[in-house]
Design a protein around this motif. Structure first.
Motif, short mmCIF file in Angstrom:
data_model
loop_
_atom_site.label_atom_id
_atom_site.label_comp_id
_atom_site.label_asym_id
_atom_site.label_seq_id
_atom_site.Cartn_x
_atom_site.Cartn_y
_atom_site.Cartn_z
N ALA A 261 2.61 3.90 0.94
CA ALA A 261 2.84 4.46 2.19
C ALA A 261 3.41 6.00 2.26
N VAL A 262 2.42 6.64 1.86
CA VAL A 262 2.63 8.23 1.81
C VAL A 262 1.85 9.08 2.63
N LEU B 126 14.89 11.66 7.89
CA LEU B 126 14.73 10.36 8.91
C LEU B 126 15.69 9.28 8.62
N TYR C 151 0.79 -1.05 0.02
CA TYR C 151 -0.05 -0.08 -0.09
C TYR C 151 0.81 1.17 0.16
N ASP D 249 -3.04 3.14 6.56
CA ASP D 249 -2.44 3.51 5.40
C ASP D 249 -1.18 2.95 5.09
N GLY D 250 -0.33 2.35 6.11
CA GLY D 250 0.63 1.75 5.72
C GLY D 250 1.86 2.55 5.96
N ILE D 251 1.57 3.71 6.40
CA ILE D 251 2.80 4.54 6.55
C ILE D 251 3.84 4.41 7.81
N ILE D 252 3.16 3.46 8.65
CA ILE D 252 3.82 3.19 9.86
C ILE D 252 4.91 2.12 9.49
N ASN E 183 -1.34 14.29 3.42
CA ASN E 183 -1.63 15.70 3.55
C ASN E 183 -0.31 16.39 3.35
N LEU E 184 0.85 15.38 2.95
CA LEU E 184 1.96 16.12 2.76
C LEU E 184 2.14 16.11 1.11
N ARG F 237 6.79 18.15 12.65
CA ARG F 237 6.53 18.96 11.49
C ARG F 237 5.47 18.68 10.79
N ARG F 238 5.41 17.13 10.53
CA ARG F 238 4.47 16.72 9.72
C ARG F 238 3.38 16.85 10.28
N ARG G 107 -3.69 21.84 6.90
CA ARG G 107 -4.33 21.46 5.71
C ARG G 107 -5.50 20.80 5.79
N VAL G 108 -5.79 20.30 6.91
CA VAL G 108 -7.05 19.54 6.90
C VAL G 108 -8.19 20.21 7.90
N ASP H 118 14.56 13.69 15.17
CA ASP H 118 13.53 12.78 14.64
C ASP H 118 12.36 13.17 14.94
N ILE I 120 11.14 16.46 13.19
CA ILE I 120 10.59 15.88 11.85
C ILE I 120 9.16 15.60 11.78
N MET J 287 10.85 14.60 4.09
CA MET J 287 10.97 13.75 5.36
C MET J 287 11.47 12.54 5.62
N PHE K 118 7.80 4.15 8.22
CA PHE K 118 8.86 4.75 9.31
C PHE K 118 9.50 3.69 10.05
N ILE L 196 2.31 20.53 9.73
CA ILE L 196 1.62 20.76 8.25
C ILE L 196 0.05 20.16 8.19
N LYS L 197 -0.09 19.10 8.95
CA LYS L 197 -1.42 18.36 8.71
C LYS L 197 -2.54 19.27 9.35
#
Lengths: 328, 277
Positions: free
Chosen positions: A90-91, A107, A88, B98-101, A94-95, B28-29, B36-37, B22, B25, A103, B104, B32-33
């Motif tokens: 993984a972005v 990291l 999926y 969402d899989g973004i974890i 909102n960025l 900051r993400r 924008r939300v 870290d 950073i 980012m 990271f 931004i949210k």
């Protein structure tokens, strides 16, 4: 030199219907600078294998090393040399594309200036200029996938892991992504990718490991795997289905396996393709059996999968997809 | 596409400086949210204005409480910042979905950074809400009657309490994995929790059973601390019987320490083992 080495990996999950053996003694070895495809249907254990190698989960048993680093005991060192992109995209929605890549660079501890420079390079390389300065939300699946893939490449990783990189993409985006991946590989990156598409494994990889039930059940180049199930296959399509029985007997006489019959099509694997085809056609002519079509073909990976596992890869995959959609 | 040389690593500093870098950073993400939300902006800016105006103007007349606006404000502050902490829960669940974890977790970053960024995000949301509410409150007659220190102390307990509560919610979000469930559950639990307290009505006016619950409710201790620090208490109300309300500031500080001591390590440990699907 072997850069990815996994031995005896096991991983069992609990589920309502009993334990699921996602990995059941998986062994894997990938030489540096090559592309290995893990091929198998959904639930075969491909994703679990990649998750172990990318430090996301710990195996119950077994060892895994990448570039000599033990991924189980020293995940942080492993993370410095890998890039990974999952099923999926993984972005962060909102960025912007640029902010996402910057980012990731920060990291990886590239430093602010290098991270920005690298993000811009990737935006240009992946032709993401449009997505560069707008939030990712609202972009197509193909575009997100490209940003995600770019994220995996921020450090030009020594080893790249791509888990089903083209699943869910339309054919055009898939071809575009194949193009990008092929170019990467020419740059010398070691790539481990998983796929349930035989065509994809055939197209992108040097070496294929066929996975089923959490284990590697066959390994080799695409040609080697195909050779395992014999050389050519002779295929005839009849005008009249009633002749199928007689045709089957004739094909059995000249083939080196049991012919398969599917409606008007009869097929058998043979040792010497052109010669067998000649004999088959001559015998069919003498028996007065009318043909709609006749020829020989090289075996596909689908044939390999069917022979090795007793079920077709793509059927299984589409069945699972349908089930997952139902579940959602 | 052309080959690019591998970018050089910047010398990696000590674990602590890496944690800060870290963490920043990841923060900051989330900043931004917030920009924008639109839903977050509505919650952060419009909802606090609406709550202060509705409660102070609609209920003030009917409430048999002298100087209701000064009584009310600490309650609205507490309710708003506690709800503000639930963003961490829903956001961690959403990130997992969402899989973004997974992204990271395959990066060589500090495992606490994503959580620090997330809880800092809540802290910023709550700080903005606090400023908006204090401004609106001032317009309808709310006044701090103690000192600058009392004022700062009151703001600090509210923000610190909600900050530690964000860590509780973050762990919940990672465990439950569904942003919808987190949102609905917080609604179902936090509304009664904030209403069965001294936030909007004096505790001695409640029926006996509810009064007992309200006296031991940590939200009551938080509200009572803020009232004391802002000088908004009413000397005519009867003395509370629960120890927690007799010593609200100590109770709240202990609560903050306990929440952080338990939920920061638990959340970081959880983060180190989670993966999408």
């Amino acid at each position: 030199m072997t850069i990815i080495q996994a031995e005896g990996l096991t991983k069992t999950y609990k589920s309502k219907s009993g334990p699921v053996h996602a990995l059941a003694g998986l062994n894997l070895s990938v030489p540096q600078g090559t592309v290995k495809a893990l091929l198998g249907p959904n639930g075969a254990g491909k994703t679990t294998a990649v998750k172990v190698l990318t430090t996301l989960i710990k195996p119950d048993e077994g060892t895994a090393h990448i570039d000599g680093i033990d991924v189980v005991n020293n995940p942080k060192a492993a993370r410095r040399i890998i890039g990974a992109s999952g099923q999926y995209a993984a972005v962060d929605e909102n960025l912007t594309g640029f902010e996402n890549l910057e980012m990731v660079g920060r990291l990886y501890h590239l430093g602010a200036k290098t991270a920005r420079k690298r993000a811009q390079e990737l935006i240009d390389q992946f032709e993401l200029t449009e997505a560069g300065n707008r939030p990712v939300k609202g972009f197509s699946g193909g575009m997100r996938r490209r940003i995600d893939l770019a994220g995996a490449l921020v450090i030009n990783p020594k080893i790249l892991f791509l888990d089903e990189p083209t699943t869910g993409l339309d054919p055009r985006s898939r071809l575009a992504l194949w193009e990008i991946i092929s170019q990467l590989v020419n740059d010398g990156t070691t790539l481990l990718l998983t796929t349930q598409y035989l065509e994809e494994a055939d197209h992108l990889s040097d070496d294929i490991a066929v996975i089923d039930g959490g284990k590697v059940i066959a390994e080799g180049t695409s040609d080697e795997l195909k050779a395992q199930i014999g050389g050519h296959r002779v295929v005839v399509t009849l005008v009249d289905e009633a002749d199928a029985g007689a045709a089957r007997e004739i094909l059995a006489r000249h083939g080196d396996g049991t012919p398969t019959v599917s409606e008007r099509t009869v097929e058998v694997s043979v040792v010497d393709g052109p010669r067998a085809l000649q004999y088959v056609l001559s015998d069919l002519g003498q028996a007065n059996i009318q043909l709609h079509d006749a020829g020989m073909r090289r075996p596909t990976l689908d044939d390999v999968f069917l022979k090795l596992t007793g079920h077709r890869a793509e059927d299984e995959a589409s069945k699972n997809d349908a089930e997952m959609e139902k579940a959602q | 596409m052309t080959a690019v040389s591998q970018p050089a690593y910047e010398s990696v500093g000590s674990p602590l400086s890496q944690l800060f870098s870290d963490g920043w950073i990841a923060t900051r993400r989330n900043l931004i949210k917030i920009r924008r939300v639109p839903e977050i902006l509505v919650f952060t800016i419009l909802q606090p204005i609406m709550f202060v105006l509705l409660f102070s103007q609609v209920y003030a007349g009917a409430m048999n409480v002298p100087d209701y606006v000064n009584f009310l404000m600490a309650g609205i502050f507490a309710q708003t910042v506690i709800f503000g902490s639930t963003f961490s829960g829903a956001a961690m669940a959403q990130d997992l979905k969402d899989g973004i974890i997974d992204r990271f977790r395959t990066l060589p970053m500090s495992p606490a950074a994503v959580l620090i960024g997330r809880t800092n995000g809540d802290l910023v949301i709550n700080s903005i809400s606090m400023m908006i509410m204090m401004g609106t409150g001032w317009l309808v007659g709310w006044r701090v009657t103690t000192s600058v220190w009392g004022f700062l102390g009151g703001v600090a307990v509210l923000l610190l309490f909600s900050y530690s509560f964000s860590w509780v919610m973050a762990l919940l979000g990672m465990s439950v994995r569904s942003p919808e469930v987190i949102n609905n559950a917080s609604f179902m639990i936090l509304f009664p929790l904030t209403f069965i307290s001294n936030a909007f009505v004096p505790i001695h006016t409640l029926p006996e059973v509810l009064k007992n619950i309200a006296e031991w409710n940590p939200v009551s201790a938080l509200v009572e601390s803020a009232r004391q620090l802002f000088g908004n208490t009413n000397p005519d109300f009867p003395e509370p019987t629960a120890w927690t309300l007799q010593n609200p500031i100590i109770t709240v500080i202990l609560g903050i320490i306990v929440m952080l001591a338990i939920f920061v390590p638990l959340s970081v440990k959880k983060f180190k083992s989670i993966s999408s699907r």
